[in-house]
Write a protein that holds these residues in place. Sequence first.
Motif, PDB file in Angstrom:
ATOM      1  N   GLY A 124       4.312  10.701  -6.211  1.00  0.00           N
ATOM      2  CA  GLY A 124       5.389  10.997  -6.534  1.00  0.00           C
ATOM      3  C   GLY A 124       6.609  10.985  -5.600  1.00  0.00           C
ATOM      4  N   PHE A 125       6.526  10.309  -4.502  1.00  0.00           N
ATOM      5  CA  PHE A 125       7.743  10.054  -3.555  1.00  0.00           C
ATOM      6  C   PHE A 125       8.443   8.846  -4.079  1.00  0.00           C
ATOM      7  CE2 PHE A 125       4.304  11.930  -0.680  1.00  0.00           C
ATOM      8  CZ  PHE A 125       5.071  12.946  -0.120  1.00  0.00           C
ATOM      9  N   ARG A 126       9.667   8.747  -3.578  1.00  0.00           N
ATOM     10  CA  ARG A 126      10.836   7.840  -3.874  1.00  0.00           C
ATOM     11  C   ARG A 126      10.453   6.604  -2.871  1.00  0.00           C
ATOM     12  NH1 ARG A 126      15.082  12.012  -3.670  1.00  0.00           N
ATOM     13  NH2 ARG A 126      15.228  11.476  -1.382  1.00  0.00           N
ATOM     14  N   HIS A 184       0.799  -1.267   0.034  1.00  0.00           N
ATOM     15  CA  HIS A 184       0.008   0.144   0.017  1.00  0.00           C
ATOM     16  C   HIS A 184       0.861   1.195  -0.063  1.00  0.00           C
ATOM     17  CE1 HIS A 184      -2.508   3.095   1.811  1.00  0.00           C
ATOM     18  NE2 HIS A 184      -3.697   2.732   1.065  1.00  0.00           N
ATOM     19  N   LEU A 185       1.886   1.266   0.921  1.00  0.00           N
ATOM     20  CA  LEU A 185       2.633   2.341   1.000  1.00  0.00           C
ATOM     21  C   LEU A 185       3.442   2.671  -0.373  1.00  0.00           C
ATOM     22  CD1 LEU A 185       4.531   4.491   2.417  1.00  0.00           C
ATOM     23  CD2 LEU A 185       6.056   2.959   3.071  1.00  0.00           C
ATOM     24  N   ALA A 186       4.041   1.672  -1.230  1.00  0.00           N
ATOM     25  CA  ALA A 186       4.480   1.712  -2.412  1.00  0.00           C
ATOM     26  C   ALA A 186       3.404   2.228  -3.520  1.00  0.00           C
ATOM     27  CB  ALA A 186       5.159   0.289  -3.033  1.00  0.00           C
ATOM     28  N   VAL A 187       2.243   1.983  -3.513  1.00  0.00           N
ATOM     29  CA  VAL A 187       1.274   2.712  -4.192  1.00  0.00           C
ATOM     30  C   VAL A 187       1.105   3.914  -4.015  1.00  0.00           C
ATOM     31  CG1 VAL A 187      -1.165   2.477  -5.184  1.00  0.00           C
ATOM     32  CG2 VAL A 187      -0.001   0.239  -4.688  1.00  0.00           C
ATOM     33  N   TYR A 188       1.042   4.330  -2.586  1.00  0.00           N
ATOM     34  CA  TYR A 188       0.843   5.779  -2.499  1.00  0.00           C
ATOM     35  C   TYR A 188       2.044   6.435  -2.876  1.00  0.00           C
ATOM     36  CZ  TYR A 188       0.626  10.005   0.495  1.00  0.00           C
ATOM     37  OH  TYR A 188       0.257  10.810   1.140  1.00  0.00           O
ATOM     38  N   THR A 202      11.057   5.251   5.079  1.00  0.00           N
ATOM     39  CA  THR A 202      10.649   6.179   6.060  1.00  0.00           C
ATOM     40  C   THR A 202       9.251   6.797   5.538  1.00  0.00           C
ATOM     41  OG1 THR A 202      12.784   7.182   6.735  1.00  0.00           O
ATOM     42  CG2 THR A 202      11.053   8.518   6.856  1.00  0.00           C
ATOM     43  N   LEU A 203       8.432   6.925   6.117  1.00  0.00           N
ATOM     44  CA  LEU A 203       7.166   7.377   5.962  1.00  0.00           C
ATOM     45  C   LEU A 203       7.147   8.947   5.342  1.00  0.00           C
ATOM     46  CD1 LEU A 203       4.614   5.834   8.506  1.00  0.00           C
ATOM     47  CD2 LEU A 203       5.375   4.834   6.352  1.00  0.00           C
ATOM     48  N   PRO A 204       6.609   9.201   4.186  1.00  0.00           N
ATOM     49  CA  PRO A 204       6.192  10.547   3.878  1.00  0.00           C
ATOM     50  C   PRO A 204       5.219  11.188   5.018  1.00  0.00           C
ATOM     51  CG  PRO A 204       5.465   9.002   2.195  1.00  0.00           C
ATOM     52  CD  PRO A 204       5.877   7.731   3.363  1.00  0.00           C
ATOM     53  N   ALA A 205       5.584  12.331   4.979  1.00  0.00           N
ATOM     54  CA  ALA A 205       4.705  13.298   6.044  1.00  0.00           C
ATOM     55  C   ALA A 205       3.466  13.109   5.981  1.00  0.00           C
ATOM     56  CB  ALA A 205       5.090  14.671   5.976  1.00  0.00           C
ATOM     57  N   THR A 206       2.780  12.882   4.722  1.00  0.00           N
ATOM     58  CA  THR A 206       1.418  12.906   4.560  1.00  0.00           C
ATOM     59  C   THR A 206       0.561  11.749   4.740  1.00  0.00           C
ATOM     60  OG1 THR A 206       1.971  12.768   2.033  1.00  0.00           O
ATOM     61  CG2 THR A 206       1.089  14.830   2.926  1.00  0.00           C
ATOM     62  N   TYR A 207       1.664  10.511   4.783  1.00  0.00           N
ATOM     63  CA  TYR A 207       1.083   9.125   4.812  1.00  0.00           C
ATOM     64  C   TYR A 207       0.264   8.728   5.966  1.00  0.00           C
ATOM     65  CZ  TYR A 207       0.784   3.987   3.973  1.00  0.00           C
ATOM     66  OH  TYR A 207       0.316   2.756   3.795  1.00  0.00           O
ATOM     67  N   CYS A 238       3.736  18.097  -3.237  1.00  0.00           N
ATOM     68  CA  CYS A 238       4.706  19.332  -3.035  1.00  0.00           C
ATOM     69  C   CYS A 238       5.808  18.749  -2.310  1.00  0.00           C
ATOM     70  CB  CYS A 238       4.042  20.652  -2.255  1.00  0.00           C
ATOM     71  SG  CYS A 238       2.638  21.325  -3.039  1.00  0.00           S
ATOM     72  N   LEU A 239       5.373  17.997  -1.205  1.00  0.00           N
ATOM     73  CA  LEU A 239       6.517  17.468  -0.245  1.00  0.00           C
ATOM     74  C   LEU A 239       7.283  16.678  -0.914  1.00  0.00           C
ATOM     75  CD1 LEU A 239       4.669  16.966   3.050  1.00  0.00           C
ATOM     76  CD2 LEU A 239       6.103  18.873   2.256  1.00  0.00           C
ATOM     77  N   ALA A 240       6.825  15.609  -2.067  1.00  0.00           N
ATOM     78  CA  ALA A 240       7.693  14.749  -2.810  1.00  0.00           C
ATOM     79  C   ALA A 240       8.540  15.465  -3.708  1.00  0.00           C
ATOM     80  CB  ALA A 240       6.664  14.091  -3.655  1.00  0.00           C
ATOM     81  N   ALA A 241       8.137  16.878  -4.172  1.00  0.00           N
ATOM     82  CA  ALA A 241       9.189  17.634  -4.754  1.00  0.00           C
ATOM     83  C   ALA A 241      10.052  18.146  -4.111  1.00  0.00           C
ATOM     84  CB  ALA A 241       8.308  18.655  -5.555  1.00  0.00           C
ATOM     85  N   LEU A 242      10.123  18.157  -2.939  1.00  0.00           N
ATOM     86  CA  LEU A 242      11.315  18.621  -1.777  1.00  0.00           C
ATOM     87  C   LEU A 242      12.104  17.637  -1.122  1.00  0.00           C
ATOM     88  CD1 LEU A 242       9.319  21.607  -0.019  1.00  0.00           C
ATOM     89  CD2 LEU A 242      10.930  21.656  -1.850  1.00  0.00           C
ATOM     90  N   GLU A 243      11.805  16.386  -1.455  1.00  0.00           N
ATOM     91  CA  GLU A 243      12.245  15.260  -0.840  1.00  0.00           C
ATOM     92  C   GLU A 243      14.068  15.433  -0.970  1.00  0.00           C
ATOM     93  OE1 GLU A 243      10.635  10.773  -0.493  1.00  0.00           O
ATOM     94  OE2 GLU A 243      10.723  11.569  -2.732  1.00  0.00           O
ATOM     95  N   GLY A 244      14.660  15.126   0.191  1.00  0.00           N
ATOM     96  CA  GLY A 244      16.081  15.105   0.310  1.00  0.00           C
ATOM     97  C   GLY A 244      16.467  16.771   0.725  1.00  0.00           C
ATOM     98  N   ARG A 245      15.417  17.617   0.642  1.00  0.00           N
ATOM     99  CA  ARG A 245      15.663  18.962   1.263  1.00  0.00           C
ATOM    100  C   ARG A 245      15.068  19.365   2.369  1.00  0.00           C
ATOM    101  NH1 ARG A 245      14.932  22.025  -4.034  1.00  0.00           N
ATOM    102  NH2 ARG A 245      13.335  20.610  -4.609  1.00  0.00           N
ATOM    103  N   LEU A 246      14.321  18.402   3.191  1.00  0.00           N
ATOM    104  CA  LEU A 246      13.482  18.667   4.295  1.00  0.00           C
ATOM    105  C   LEU A 246      14.121  18.191   5.599  1.00  0.00           C
ATOM    106  CD1 LEU A 246       9.882  17.508   3.005  1.00  0.00           C
ATOM    107  CD2 LEU A 246      10.634  19.975   3.185  1.00  0.00           C
ATOM    108  N   PRO A 247      14.138  18.933   6.659  1.00  0.00           N
ATOM    109  CA  PRO A 247      14.692  18.589   8.115  1.00  0.00           C
ATOM    110  C   PRO A 247      14.016  17.316   8.552  1.00  0.00           C
ATOM    111  CG  PRO A 247      13.332  20.437   8.324  1.00  0.00           C
ATOM    112  CD  PRO A 247      13.356  20.197   6.933  1.00  0.00           C
ATOM    113  N   GLY A 248      14.544  16.686   9.592  1.00  0.00           N
ATOM    114  CA  GLY A 248      14.115  15.543  10.090  1.00  0.00           C
ATOM    115  C   GLY A 248      12.713  15.980  10.899  1.00  0.00           C
TER     116      GLY A 248
END
Length: 290
Positions: free
Chosen positions: A60-62, A51-55, A66-71, A232-242
Amino acid sequence: MVAVVELSEGPGTTAAYARAALGLLPGFGRSGDTLPDVEVQHRGVTVDPGHLAVYDRVCGFRLTDTLPATYPHVLAFPLAMRLMTGEGFPVPLIGLVHVANRITVRRAIPSSAVLDLSVRAADLREHPRGRQFDVVATATVDGAEVWRGVSTYLRLDASRAADAVPPPSGGSLTGSRPSPAGGAVWRVPARVGGDYAAVSGDRNPIHTSRLGARLFGFPRPIAHGMWTKARCLAALEGRLPGAYTVDVAFKKPVLLPATVRFTATPAATGWELTVHSRQPHLSGTVTAGR
Protein backbone atom coordinates in the motif's frame (compact mmCIF):
# COMPACT_ATOMS: atom_id res chain seq x y z
CA MET A 1 34.92 -13.51 19.06
CA VAL A 2 32.28 -12.95 16.41
CA ALA A 3 32.56 -15.16 13.33
CA VAL A 4 31.65 -13.21 10.20
CA VAL A 5 30.03 -14.99 7.27
CA GLU A 6 30.22 -12.65 4.30
CA LEU A 7 28.06 -13.47 1.31
CA SER A 8 28.96 -12.40 -2.20
CA GLU A 9 25.36 -12.58 -3.39
CA GLY A 10 21.88 -12.82 -1.93
CA PRO A 11 21.34 -16.30 -0.44
CA GLY A 12 17.65 -16.65 -1.32
CA THR A 13 15.34 -18.59 1.00
CA THR A 14 14.57 -21.87 -0.81
CA ALA A 15 17.57 -23.75 0.58
CA ALA A 16 16.93 -22.35 4.06
CA TYR A 17 13.37 -23.70 4.07
CA ALA A 18 14.71 -27.09 2.94
CA ARG A 19 17.15 -27.12 5.87
CA ALA A 20 14.34 -26.08 8.21
CA ALA A 21 12.16 -28.96 7.01
CA LEU A 22 15.07 -31.38 7.49
CA GLY A 23 15.17 -30.32 11.12
CA LEU A 24 11.74 -31.90 11.63
CA LEU A 25 13.08 -35.38 10.88
CA PRO A 26 14.19 -37.72 13.69
CA GLY A 27 17.86 -37.29 14.42
CA PHE A 28 18.06 -33.83 12.88
CA GLY A 29 16.47 -31.84 15.70
CA ARG A 30 18.10 -28.76 17.21
CA SER A 31 18.86 -28.05 20.84
CA GLY A 32 21.22 -26.04 22.99
CA ASP A 33 21.33 -23.03 25.27
CA THR A 34 23.67 -20.74 23.38
CA LEU A 35 23.17 -18.72 20.22
CA PRO A 36 26.06 -18.91 17.76
CA ASP A 37 28.33 -15.88 17.85
CA VAL A 38 27.91 -15.37 14.11
CA GLU A 39 27.16 -12.34 11.98
CA VAL A 40 25.97 -12.82 8.41
CA GLN A 41 26.85 -9.94 6.10
CA HIS A 42 26.02 -8.96 2.55
CA ARG A 43 27.77 -5.85 1.29
CA GLY A 44 27.00 -3.69 -1.72
CA VAL A 45 23.29 -4.47 -1.87
CA THR A 46 21.33 -2.41 -4.40
CA VAL A 47 17.58 -2.16 -4.76
CA ASP A 48 15.81 -3.61 -7.78
CA PRO A 49 13.30 -0.89 -8.79
CA GLY A 50 10.86 -3.48 -10.13
CA HIS A 51 10.93 -5.48 -6.89
CA LEU A 52 10.47 -2.31 -4.85
CA ALA A 53 7.48 -1.31 -7.00
CA VAL A 54 5.82 -4.69 -6.41
CA TYR A 55 6.50 -4.43 -2.68
CA ASP A 56 4.98 -0.94 -2.59
CA ARG A 57 1.87 -2.18 -4.37
CA VAL A 58 1.40 -5.22 -2.11
CA CYS A 59 1.81 -3.17 1.08
CA GLY A 60 0.00 0.00 0.00
CA PHE A 61 2.96 2.40 -0.25
CA ARG A 62 3.20 5.12 -2.87
CA LEU A 63 5.95 4.86 -5.47
CA THR A 64 8.72 7.22 -4.30
CA ASP A 65 12.50 7.40 -4.42
CA THR A 66 12.74 6.65 -0.67
CA LEU A 67 12.64 3.16 0.83
CA PRO A 68 9.70 2.32 3.10
CA ALA A 69 10.85 1.66 6.67
CA THR A 70 9.93 -2.02 6.39
CA TYR A 71 11.68 -2.68 3.06
CA PRO A 72 15.20 -3.27 4.47
CA HIS A 73 13.64 -6.05 6.57
CA VAL A 74 12.80 -7.83 3.31
CA LEU A 75 16.35 -7.31 2.04
CA ALA A 76 17.79 -8.74 5.27
CA PHE A 77 15.31 -11.61 5.63
CA PRO A 78 17.30 -14.14 3.54
CA LEU A 79 20.35 -13.45 5.73
CA ALA A 80 18.25 -14.10 8.83
CA MET A 81 17.03 -17.37 7.31
CA ARG A 82 20.63 -18.38 6.53
CA LEU A 83 21.59 -17.64 10.16
CA MET A 84 18.65 -19.44 11.79
CA THR A 85 19.04 -22.58 9.68
CA GLY A 86 22.82 -22.69 9.97
CA GLU A 87 24.85 -25.22 11.88
CA GLY A 88 24.79 -24.69 15.63
CA PHE A 89 21.62 -22.61 15.81
CA PRO A 90 19.81 -24.04 18.87
CA VAL A 91 16.18 -23.26 17.97
CA PRO A 92 14.24 -24.93 15.12
CA LEU A 93 12.91 -22.50 12.52
CA ILE A 94 9.66 -24.38 11.94
CA GLY A 95 7.15 -23.37 14.58
CA LEU A 96 8.72 -20.05 15.56
CA VAL A 97 6.23 -17.29 16.37
CA HIS A 98 7.15 -13.71 15.39
CA VAL A 99 5.86 -11.83 18.44
CA ALA A 100 7.34 -8.34 18.05
CA ASN A 101 9.31 -6.12 15.71
CA ARG A 102 11.08 -2.82 16.28
CA ILE A 103 12.49 -0.75 13.40
CA THR A 104 14.58 2.39 13.80
CA VAL A 105 15.05 4.64 10.76
CA ARG A 106 18.07 6.88 11.38
CA ARG A 107 17.42 8.89 8.23
CA ALA A 108 15.53 8.54 4.99
CA ILE A 109 17.15 5.97 2.68
CA PRO A 110 17.14 6.75 -1.06
CA SER A 111 16.15 3.83 -3.23
CA SER A 112 19.45 4.36 -5.10
CA ALA A 113 21.54 3.78 -1.95
CA VAL A 114 24.13 1.00 -1.79
CA LEU A 115 23.54 -0.88 1.46
CA ASP A 116 25.73 -3.09 3.61
CA LEU A 117 23.49 -5.51 5.52
CA SER A 118 24.30 -7.56 8.60
CA VAL A 119 22.25 -9.96 10.73
CA ARG A 120 22.97 -11.60 14.07
CA ALA A 121 21.00 -13.32 16.83
CA ALA A 122 20.98 -12.10 20.43
CA ASP A 123 19.57 -12.62 23.90
CA LEU A 124 18.25 -16.19 24.00
CA ARG A 125 16.05 -16.12 27.09
CA GLU A 126 13.41 -18.06 28.92
CA HIS A 127 9.72 -17.32 28.57
CA PRO A 128 6.80 -18.77 30.57
CA ARG A 129 5.75 -20.74 27.47
CA GLY A 130 9.13 -21.49 25.92
CA ARG A 131 12.18 -19.52 24.82
CA GLN A 132 12.57 -16.36 22.82
CA PHE A 133 15.39 -14.50 21.13
CA ASP A 134 16.04 -11.48 18.92
CA VAL A 135 17.31 -11.27 15.37
CA VAL A 136 19.07 -7.93 14.93
CA ALA A 137 19.52 -6.61 11.39
CA THR A 138 21.30 -3.42 10.38
CA ALA A 139 21.78 -1.48 7.16
CA THR A 140 24.66 0.93 6.71
CA VAL A 141 25.57 3.39 3.96
CA ASP A 142 29.23 4.44 3.68
CA GLY A 143 29.87 3.00 7.14
CA ALA A 144 27.04 4.86 8.88
CA GLU A 145 24.04 2.96 10.22
CA VAL A 146 20.83 4.18 8.59
CA TRP A 147 18.41 1.44 9.67
CA ARG A 148 18.08 -1.17 12.40
CA GLY A 149 15.46 -3.88 12.85
CA VAL A 150 14.93 -6.16 15.85
CA SER A 151 12.59 -9.14 15.37
CA THR A 152 11.63 -11.12 18.47
CA TYR A 153 10.76 -14.78 17.97
CA LEU A 154 9.19 -17.22 20.43
CA ARG A 155 9.59 -20.99 20.37
CA LEU A 156 6.68 -22.54 22.23
CA ASP A 157 7.43 -25.50 24.50
CA ALA A 158 4.49 -27.88 24.89
CA SER A 159 6.03 -29.35 28.05
CA ARG A 160 5.79 -26.09 30.00
CA ALA A 161 3.28 -25.80 32.82
CA ALA A 162 -0.31 -25.88 31.63
CA ASP A 163 -1.24 -23.01 33.94
CA ALA A 164 1.22 -20.61 32.29
CA VAL A 165 -0.35 -17.66 30.52
CA PRO A 166 -1.30 -18.91 27.04
CA PRO A 167 -0.20 -16.79 24.07
CA PRO A 168 -2.61 -15.60 21.42
CA SER A 169 -2.23 -17.76 18.32
CA GLY A 170 0.69 -16.43 16.32
CA GLY A 171 1.09 -13.35 18.46
CA SER A 172 2.50 -11.63 21.50
CA LEU A 173 2.07 -12.66 25.09
CA THR A 174 1.66 -9.06 26.15
CA GLY A 175 -1.70 -7.90 27.37
CA SER A 176 -3.98 -5.74 25.26
CA ARG A 177 -6.09 -2.69 25.90
CA PRO A 178 -9.63 -2.34 24.61
CA SER A 179 -9.69 -1.60 20.89
CA PRO A 180 -10.26 2.10 20.18
CA ALA A 181 -13.24 3.25 18.18
CA GLY A 182 -13.01 4.96 14.80
CA GLY A 183 -10.19 4.51 12.33
CA ALA A 184 -10.13 3.09 8.82
CA VAL A 185 -11.65 -0.20 7.72
CA TRP A 186 -9.37 -2.44 5.67
CA ARG A 187 -10.69 -5.32 3.61
CA VAL A 188 -7.76 -7.70 3.31
CA PRO A 189 -8.12 -10.16 0.39
CA ALA A 190 -7.00 -13.77 0.53
CA ARG A 191 -4.29 -13.13 -2.06
CA VAL A 192 -2.30 -10.96 0.39
CA GLY A 193 -0.64 -14.04 1.89
CA GLY A 194 0.68 -15.27 -1.45
CA ASP A 195 1.49 -11.80 -2.78
CA TYR A 196 3.56 -10.86 0.27
CA ALA A 197 5.25 -14.29 0.35
CA ALA A 198 6.35 -13.83 -3.27
CA VAL A 199 7.81 -10.38 -2.76
CA SER A 200 9.34 -10.96 0.70
CA GLY A 201 10.67 -14.50 0.34
CA ASP A 202 8.82 -15.51 3.50
CA ARG A 203 7.04 -18.55 2.07
CA ASN A 204 5.95 -20.16 5.31
CA PRO A 205 2.91 -22.29 4.29
CA ILE A 206 0.78 -20.87 7.11
CA HIS A 207 0.51 -17.76 4.90
CA THR A 208 0.00 -19.40 1.53
CA SER A 209 -1.72 -22.76 1.97
CA ARG A 210 -4.97 -23.77 3.64
CA LEU A 211 -3.47 -27.19 4.38
CA GLY A 212 -0.26 -25.64 5.70
CA ALA A 213 -2.25 -23.31 7.94
CA ARG A 214 -4.33 -26.20 9.30
CA LEU A 215 -1.20 -28.17 10.17
CA PHE A 216 -0.31 -25.35 12.57
CA GLY A 217 -3.80 -24.93 14.02
CA PHE A 218 -5.21 -22.14 11.83
CA PRO A 219 -8.49 -22.65 9.94
CA ARG A 220 -7.16 -20.78 6.91
CA PRO A 221 -4.00 -18.88 5.88
CA ILE A 222 -2.94 -15.88 7.94
CA ALA A 223 -1.42 -12.55 6.92
CA HIS A 224 2.26 -11.97 7.61
CA GLY A 225 2.81 -9.78 10.64
CA MET A 226 5.31 -7.69 8.68
CA TRP A 227 2.71 -7.08 5.97
CA THR A 228 0.36 -5.74 8.64
CA LYS A 229 3.08 -3.50 10.03
CA ALA A 230 4.00 -2.24 6.56
CA ARG A 231 0.34 -1.53 5.79
CA CYS A 232 0.12 0.59 8.96
CA LEU A 233 3.11 2.70 7.91
CA ALA A 234 1.74 3.05 4.39
CA ALA A 235 -1.42 4.54 5.91
CA LEU A 236 0.75 7.16 7.64
CA GLU A 237 2.83 8.17 4.61
CA GLY A 238 3.47 11.90 4.58
CA ARG A 239 2.93 12.17 8.34
CA LEU A 240 6.09 10.43 9.56
CA PRO A 241 9.30 12.25 10.54
CA GLY A 242 12.60 11.67 8.80
CA ALA A 243 13.94 9.65 11.73
CA TYR A 244 11.77 7.50 13.99
CA THR A 245 11.27 4.15 15.70
CA VAL A 246 8.20 2.01 15.09
CA ASP A 247 7.74 -0.72 17.69
CA VAL A 248 4.89 -3.22 17.40
CA ALA A 249 3.62 -6.39 19.06
CA PHE A 250 1.87 -9.00 16.93
CA LYS A 251 -1.19 -10.41 18.64
CA LYS A 252 -3.98 -12.54 17.19
CA PRO A 253 -3.36 -13.49 13.54
CA VAL A 254 -5.33 -11.95 10.67
CA LEU A 255 -7.16 -14.88 9.06
CA LEU A 256 -7.46 -14.33 5.30
CA PRO A 257 -9.63 -12.92 3.87
CA ALA A 258 -10.43 -10.42 6.62
CA THR A 259 -12.00 -7.12 7.50
CA VAL A 260 -10.02 -5.22 10.14
CA ARG A 261 -9.90 -1.70 11.52
CA PHE A 262 -6.75 0.44 11.70
CA THR A 263 -6.36 3.34 14.12
CA ALA A 264 -3.53 5.83 14.51
CA THR A 265 -3.86 8.11 17.52
CA PRO A 266 -1.54 11.13 17.85
CA ALA A 267 0.63 10.95 20.97
CA ALA A 268 3.12 13.31 22.59
CA THR A 269 6.08 11.76 20.78
CA GLY A 270 4.41 10.34 17.68
CA TRP A 271 1.57 7.86 17.15
CA GLU A 272 -0.13 4.94 18.83
CA LEU A 273 -1.20 2.23 16.37
CA THR A 274 -3.70 -0.61 16.50
CA VAL A 275 -5.12 -3.12 14.06
CA HIS A 276 -8.11 -5.00 15.36
CA SER A 277 -11.37 -6.70 14.52
CA ARG A 278 -13.25 -8.43 17.32
CA GLN A 279 -9.81 -9.10 18.72
CA PRO A 280 -6.47 -7.29 18.63
CA HIS A 281 -4.05 -8.09 15.82
CA LEU A 282 -1.32 -5.46 16.27
CA SER A 283 -0.50 -2.71 18.72
CA GLY A 284 2.43 -0.35 18.62
CA THR A 285 3.95 3.10 18.69
CA VAL A 286 5.80 5.43 16.37
CA THR A 287 8.31 7.63 18.21
CA ALA A 288 10.16 10.50 16.56
CA GLY A 289 13.94 10.61 16.79
CA ARG A 290 16.91 8.36 16.18
